[in-house]
Design an enzyme around this catalytic site. Structure first.
Site, PDB file in Angstrom:
ATOM      1  N   HIS A   6      -4.109   2.285  -4.520  1.00  0.00           N
ATOM      2  CA  HIS A   6      -3.319   2.062  -3.304  1.00  0.00           C
ATOM      3  C   HIS A   6      -1.890   1.613  -3.630  1.00  0.00           C
ATOM      4  O   HIS A   6      -1.350   0.731  -2.961  1.00  0.00           O
ATOM      5  CB  HIS A   6      -3.996   1.010  -2.415  1.00  0.00           C
ATOM      6  CG  HIS A   6      -5.173   1.539  -1.646  1.00  0.00           C
ATOM      7  ND1 HIS A   6      -5.033   2.266  -0.477  1.00  0.00           N
ATOM      8  CD2 HIS A   6      -6.501   1.438  -1.871  1.00  0.00           C
ATOM      9  CE1 HIS A   6      -6.236   2.586  -0.016  1.00  0.00           C
ATOM     10  NE2 HIS A   6      -7.149   2.108  -0.847  1.00  0.00           N
TER      11      HIS A   6
ATOM     12  N   ASP B 298      -9.550  -2.163  -4.423  1.00  0.00           N
ATOM     13  CA  ASP B 298     -10.419  -1.193  -3.756  1.00  0.00           C
ATOM     14  C   ASP B 298      -9.985   0.249  -4.003  1.00  0.00           C
ATOM     15  O   ASP B 298      -8.809   0.533  -4.215  1.00  0.00           O
ATOM     16  CB  ASP B 298     -10.455  -1.449  -2.237  1.00  0.00           C
ATOM     17  CG  ASP B 298      -9.066  -1.379  -1.620  1.00  0.00           C
ATOM     18  OD1 ASP B 298      -8.125  -1.909  -2.237  1.00  0.00           O
ATOM     19  OD2 ASP B 298      -8.926  -0.792  -0.530  1.00  0.00           O
ATOM     20  N   GLU B 299     -10.974   1.120  -3.944  1.00  0.00           N
ATOM     21  CA  GLU B 299     -10.780   2.570  -3.816  1.00  0.00           C
ATOM     22  C   GLU B 299      -9.828   3.186  -4.850  1.00  0.00           C
ATOM     23  O   GLU B 299      -9.092   4.108  -4.531  1.00  0.00           O
ATOM     24  CB  GLU B 299     -10.283   2.915  -2.407  1.00  0.00           C
ATOM     25  CG  GLU B 299     -11.269   2.522  -1.327  1.00  0.00           C
ATOM     26  CD  GLU B 299     -10.796   2.889   0.072  1.00  0.00           C
ATOM     27  OE1 GLU B 299     -11.579   3.536   0.779  1.00  0.00           O
ATOM     28  OE2 GLU B 299      -9.670   2.527   0.464  1.00  0.00           O
TER      29      GLU B 299
ATOM     30  N   ASP C   1       0.877  -1.176   0.000  1.00  0.00           N
ATOM     31  CA  ASP C   1       0.000   0.000   0.000  1.00  0.00           C
ATOM     32  C   ASP C   1       0.906   1.214   0.000  1.00  0.00           C
ATOM     33  O   ASP C   1       2.134   1.073   0.117  1.00  0.00           O
ATOM     34  CB  ASP C   1      -0.923  -0.007   1.233  1.00  0.00           C
ATOM     35  CG  ASP C   1      -2.271   0.654   0.924  1.00  0.00           C
ATOM     36  OD1 ASP C   1      -2.277   1.824   0.507  1.00  0.00           O
ATOM     37  OD2 ASP C   1      -3.302  -0.004   1.101  1.00  0.00           O
TER      38      ASP C   1
ATOM     39  N   TRP D 276      -6.836  -2.735   9.992  1.00  0.00           N
ATOM     40  CA  TRP D 276      -6.053  -1.717   9.283  1.00  0.00           C
ATOM     41  C   TRP D 276      -5.249  -0.988  10.339  1.00  0.00           C
ATOM     42  O   TRP D 276      -5.734  -0.747  11.451  1.00  0.00           O
ATOM     43  CB  TRP D 276      -6.985  -0.762   8.533  1.00  0.00           C
ATOM     44  CG  TRP D 276      -7.856  -1.492   7.554  1.00  0.00           C
ATOM     45  CD1 TRP D 276      -9.159  -1.848   7.731  1.00  0.00           C
ATOM     46  CD2 TRP D 276      -7.470  -1.998   6.271  1.00  0.00           C
ATOM     47  NE1 TRP D 276      -9.609  -2.536   6.628  1.00  0.00           N
ATOM     48  CE2 TRP D 276      -8.592  -2.640   5.713  1.00  0.00           C
ATOM     49  CE3 TRP D 276      -6.287  -1.959   5.531  1.00  0.00           C
ATOM     50  CZ2 TRP D 276      -8.565  -3.254   4.457  1.00  0.00           C
ATOM     51  CZ3 TRP D 276      -6.269  -2.560   4.283  1.00  0.00           C
ATOM     52  CH2 TRP D 276      -7.389  -3.200   3.756  1.00  0.00           C
ATOM     53  N   THR D 277      -4.004  -0.610   9.998  1.00  0.00           N
ATOM     54  CA  THR D 277      -3.100  -0.237  11.087  1.00  0.00           C
ATOM     55  C   THR D 277      -2.554   1.192  11.005  1.00  0.00           C
ATOM     56  O   THR D 277      -1.504   1.483  11.538  1.00  0.00           O
ATOM     57  CB  THR D 277      -1.926  -1.231  11.140  1.00  0.00           C
ATOM     58  OG1 THR D 277      -1.276  -1.231   9.860  1.00  0.00           O
ATOM     59  CG2 THR D 277      -2.413  -2.631  11.464  1.00  0.00           C
ATOM     60  N   GLU D 278      -3.291   2.084  10.355  1.00  0.00           N
ATOM     61  CA  GLU D 278      -2.846   3.486  10.326  1.00  0.00           C
ATOM     62  C   GLU D 278      -2.613   4.010  11.754  1.00  0.00           C
ATOM     63  O   GLU D 278      -1.705   4.793  12.000  1.00  0.00           O
ATOM     64  CB  GLU D 278      -3.889   4.369   9.649  1.00  0.00           C
ATOM     65  CG  GLU D 278      -3.958   4.228   8.145  1.00  0.00           C
ATOM     66  CD  GLU D 278      -4.991   3.205   7.705  1.00  0.00           C
ATOM     67  OE1 GLU D 278      -5.318   2.302   8.508  1.00  0.00           O
ATOM     68  OE2 GLU D 278      -5.476   3.303   6.557  1.00  0.00           O
TER      69      GLU D 278
ATOM     70  N   TYR E  69     -14.488  -4.557  11.092  1.00  0.00           N
ATOM     71  CA  TYR E  69     -13.294  -3.720  11.027  1.00  0.00           C
ATOM     72  C   TYR E  69     -12.767  -3.466  12.442  1.00  0.00           C
ATOM     73  O   TYR E  69     -13.320  -2.673  13.200  1.00  0.00           O
ATOM     74  CB  TYR E  69     -13.595  -2.397  10.291  1.00  0.00           C
ATOM     75  CG  TYR E  69     -13.335  -2.524   8.796  1.00  0.00           C
ATOM     76  CD1 TYR E  69     -13.704  -3.678   8.116  1.00  0.00           C
ATOM     77  CD2 TYR E  69     -12.708  -1.516   8.080  1.00  0.00           C
ATOM     78  CE1 TYR E  69     -13.446  -3.812   6.758  1.00  0.00           C
ATOM     79  CE2 TYR E  69     -12.455  -1.640   6.720  1.00  0.00           C
ATOM     80  CZ  TYR E  69     -12.826  -2.797   6.069  1.00  0.00           C
ATOM     81  OH  TYR E  69     -12.578  -2.935   4.725  1.00  0.00           O
ATOM     82  N   PHE E  70     -11.686  -4.148  12.756  1.00  0.00           N
ATOM     83  CA  PHE E  70     -11.142  -4.082  14.115  1.00  0.00           C
ATOM     84  C   PHE E  70     -10.279  -2.836  14.338  1.00  0.00           C
ATOM     85  O   PHE E  70      -9.653  -2.696  15.378  1.00  0.00           O
ATOM     86  CB  PHE E  70     -10.340  -5.353  14.426  1.00  0.00           C
ATOM     87  CG  PHE E  70     -11.187  -6.578  14.685  1.00  0.00           C
ATOM     88  CD1 PHE E  70     -12.562  -6.557  14.518  1.00  0.00           C
ATOM     89  CD2 PHE E  70     -10.599  -7.759  15.123  1.00  0.00           C
ATOM     90  CE1 PHE E  70     -13.341  -7.692  14.755  1.00  0.00           C
ATOM     91  CE2 PHE E  70     -11.366  -8.893  15.376  1.00  0.00           C
ATOM     92  CZ  PHE E  70     -12.735  -8.860  15.187  1.00  0.00           C
ATOM     93  N   ASP E  71     -10.234  -1.937  13.349  1.00  0.00           N
ATOM     94  CA  ASP E  71      -9.537  -0.672  13.598  1.00  0.00           C
ATOM     95  C   ASP E  71     -10.443   0.309  14.340  1.00  0.00           C
ATOM     96  O   ASP E  71      -9.993   1.371  14.769  1.00  0.00           O
ATOM     97  CB  ASP E  71      -9.016  -0.043  12.295  1.00  0.00           C
ATOM     98  CG  ASP E  71     -10.054   0.036  11.184  1.00  0.00           C
ATOM     99  OD1 ASP E  71     -11.134  -0.580  11.311  1.00  0.00           O
ATOM    100  OD2 ASP E  71      -9.778   0.721  10.179  1.00  0.00           O
TER     101      ASP E  71
HETATM  102  C1  ACM Z   1     -10.815  -1.276   2.304  1.00  0.00           C
HETATM  103  O1  ACM Z   1     -11.135  -1.087   3.487  1.00  0.00           O
HETATM  104  N1  ACM Z   1     -10.416  -0.275   1.531  1.00  0.00           N
HETATM  105  C2  ACM Z   1     -10.892  -2.602   1.719  1.00  0.00           C
END
Ligand code: ACM
Length: 735
Positions: free
Chosen positions: A258, A313-314, A181, A455-457, A405-407
């Site tokens: 990404h 994605d996105e 990413d 997701w780990t931002e 979504y565990f973030d």
């Molecule tokens: C995603 O959360 N963009 C897959």
């Protein structure tokens, strides 16, 4: 009469006998019968297994001989036996006083039998003994996953291995690694060394600092570089380690979006018209496909996974519209638009991946412009993508943002490390049902399971990652493995309380159960009553409460069962023996606008309708999250008219708002209200200005109030001035 009493007491005794001897296995097995007696582990207990399963027997032996309580000598044995009649991953476990037998038809089944023993071992109250049980067990879904984003923050191999150890105990069988990413490329590719030499390290340690400071990369070896990557040997080591724990590792290589880091290292793969930083590959450029195929060739040599994830994605498709090569590709292939251009790219990759005997897996955007023939879909933007894909006979893994979504925050954000936003407490994960109710019966076979994504931002350390994953993944394990009819939140809480010892034994940093009391109201509009129930993540907590607004003490009411309120009261409840026991508080108020018609002069946000037009006068207060169905959202001013349905005396208008600036939720600038007798001519009655700083970053709530001398009115116009982003309101109280 007497006969009935005897029968009832026998039933009760029977019930108690069962209730007293349960075993805390998570996920709940398909069937479990607890018998009398215990099996004892000795230092010389025998472990017997067919050759292919010897590593499982060895693993079990290592764990069960670790206790100082284990006696030297005895006569017990543990035997693994093959039974080809069982399905893949299915197992039967018979624990008797002198022997344990595990039957399975494959490695995964044998391991799951062993993992169930591991759970009994760590959760037993009698060291070196486990209860005699008969367990018959198999998974509900074949895919049970966790995604870890190692791009936004890089985690060492040792952490991945320790994660695998614990995931396997809960019968999770897929670990999806988001390897690439914008924040960094994390896997060595021999043919493209610049990916790791130039784009695996960044200028700042946390993603947030990096994001704010220009998102630059540093060369490998630069003294200021932060990041890292897995060498091909690391990848092989992870894959082999996971396989021994019956976990498949799915690599994700993002395309076509990404991919900022790739384009930083290989700028020739970006669109020709793009001058600014962009994360999208040029689809018109054949080099893009050569690059992707070369990378995936090496990836498929490292990862035997049948699923190869290509992201999808996105992607911001705007610059494809301006790029001459992309436009040529569109024209040459008779494509309609940039959606079809993306679909062209995914289809081309799918053909390549399928030619190697694997399946392409992608996020649900790969449906746009047409799904590639053999593609499999991860549904993250809700469940609709998954439903659409299943209806087209494509396999689906459910991973909707709201429940997987565990973030997101798992407890009151005010006391938690900063997260990306949103609220996903343990119970909400537990209650998730991956099979959409609307999906036709014959299409249900395509829902292969579900996955949690971290997701780990905002997750800069491995301890923090574990904290976000546990215990939520344990709740998800029961979602994907157990029979829905066997799920039971209270029983899960009881079992989980025993499992904390296991997590501690494995040095897992997990989120402790909250000491908060959730005050759950259920309102009867006809009788104007509220039934009050208290919920907690603690197992069987002692909860004290008051109904007069005072702080609860140990002399206050002790909660035992739900109760009914029929007048205005403030309820406060707390678990007093716990540390950090801030009482939760709710105002129950059947006020003058309660259940009255509301007309919206400005509509509420379509994304946050809450409970629709009655939300603002339904008596329910919002909880900690604007996604709870009681907070109504607006990206504009709020302007509504409430019809009191008779002329009444009004002396107060009050409304509660929340602020959580991460996702852009702010207090209003002010609220004001107007009164009217005819619904046409309104008189302004005053305003209450905001006093909360828009820079205040923790979760905050504020009651805005306008108090006036008693005034006759039939209609109330309520106005709230937007400050920025969103405003969220739960109730307009009129007194
Ligand atoms: C995603 O959360 N963009 C897959």
């Amino acid at each position: 009469m007497k006969k009935i009493v005897v029968a009832i007491s026998l039933v009760m005794m029977g019930y108690l006998a069962v209730a007293q001897r349960t075993v805390p296995i998570i996920p709940e097995p398909q069937s479990v019968k607890v018998n009398t007696g215990n099996f004892t582990f000795y230092k010389n207990t025998q472990y017997l297994a067919p050759t292919a399963w010897k590593p499982i027997a060895k693993y079990l032996q290592q764990i069960t001989s670790s206790s100082i309580h284990t006696l030297q000598k005895g006569n017990t044995r543990i035997v693994f036996k093959e039974n080809k009649k069982l399905a893949p991953s299915e197992y039967t476990l018979e624990v008797k006083a002198n022997s344990i037998t595990i039957f399975a038809s494959d490695y995964a089944g044998a391991l799951y039998g062993a993992q169930t023993i591991v759970q009994l071992w760590y959760t037993t109250t009698t060291p070196s003994h486990i209860a005699c049980v008969t367990v018959k067990d198999k998974p509900r879904f074949e895919y049970r996953g966790l995604m870890l984003d190692v791009s936004r923050n890089f985690y060492p191999v040792s952490f991945i291995k320790s994660l695998i150890d614990v995931l396997s105990i809960y019968k999770i069988n897929n670990l999806h690694l988001h390897l690439t990413d914008g924040a960094g490329w994390r896997i060595e590719i021999k043919k493209y060394p610049l990916l790791t030499d130039q784009a695996a390290f960044r200028t700042h340690k946390t993603w947030k600092e990096w994001w704010k400071n220009g998102m630059g990369y540093l060369k490998k070896g630069d003294p200021l570089a932060y990041g890292g990557y897995y060498t091909q040997n690391d990848a092989k080591e992870i894959v082999a380690y996971a396989a021994a724990k019956a976990i498949n590792v799915i690599p994700e290589i993002e395309m076509p979006g990404h991919s900022d880091e790739v384009l930083a290292a290989y700028p020739n793969l970006a669109c020709d018209s793009v001058t600014n930083r962009s994360g999208e590959f040029c689809i018109g450029n054949d080099s893009t496909f050569i690059f992707m195929q070369d990378v995936l060739t090496e990836i498929m040599q490292l990862f035997p996974s049948k699923y190869i994830h290509i992201g999808g994605d996105e992607a911001a498709k705007g610059h494809w519209k301006k790029c001459t090569k992309c436009q040529k590709r569109i024209n040459d292939n008779g494509l309609k638009d940039v959606d079809e251009l993306q679909s062209y790219a995914i289809k081309r990759m799918e053909k390549f991946i399928a030619s190697k005997g694997r399946y392409l897996l992608g996020w649900d955007e790969i449906l746009e412009g047409g799904l590639a023939p053999g593609a499999r879909v991860m549904s993250w933007r809700g469940e609709q993508g998954g439903i659409d894909a299943a209806r087209q006979n494509h396999d689906v893994i459910m991973t909707p943002g709201g429940t997987c979504y565990f973030d997101k925050y798992q407890q009151n954000p005010a006391g938690e490390p900063e997260a990306i936003g949103g609220f996903l407490p343990l119970q909400k994960v537990y209650e998730y049902e991956p099979m959409p109710a609307v999906l036709e019966k014959e299409k249900q076979q395509y829902i292969k399971g579900a996955q949690a994504n971290l997701w780990t931002e905002y997750v800069p350390t491995q301890e923090h990652a574990a904290y976000m994953i546990f215990p939520r993944i344990i709740a998800l394990s029961e979602v994907v493995w157990s029979n829905p009819a066997a799920k039971n939140w209270a029983q899960f809480q009881e079992k989980l309380a025993a499992h904390y010892q296991l997590l501690q034994a494995f040095n897992v940093n997990y989120c402790r159960p909250s000491n908060r009391v959730d005050i759950v109201t259920s309102i009867d509009t006809t009788f104007q009553t509220a039934t009050i129930r208290f919920n907690s993540e603690q197992y069987q907590p002692t909860i004290y409460y008051t109904t007069n607004g005072t702080e609860p003490t140990t002399s206050s009411n002790k909660y035992s069962m739900p109760f009914v309120i029929d007048k205005k009261v403030t309820i406060k409840a707390a678990i007093l023996n716990a540390k950090k026991s801030v009482p939760d508080s709710v105002l129950i108020n059947f006020h003058k606008a309660f259940n009255k018609p509301v007309t919206y002069i400005i509509p509420f946000s379509k994304a946050y309708p809450a409970a629709g037009p009655k939300t603002l006068v339904n008596g329910y207060r919002g909880t900690l999250t604007y996604q709870d169905g009681q907070w109504q959202g607006f990206t504009s001013n709020i302007e509504v008219v409430i019809d009191l349905q008779k002329v009444d005396t009004v002396s107060l208008v009050q409304a509660n708002f929340m602020q959580i600036i991460g996702p852009g939720v702010y207090m209003p600038k002010y609220i004001e209200f107007e009164t009217s007798m005819d619904g046409v001519n309104f008189t302004n009655q005053g305003r209450d200005n905001n006093t909360v700083s828009p820079k205040e970053s923790s979760l905050l709530f504020k009651d805005f109030k306008v108090q006036i001398k008693p005034t006759a009115a039939r209609y109330i116009k309520f106005i709230s001035k937007l400050q920025s982003g969103f405003q969220f309101i739960d109730e307009i109280i009129v007194e």
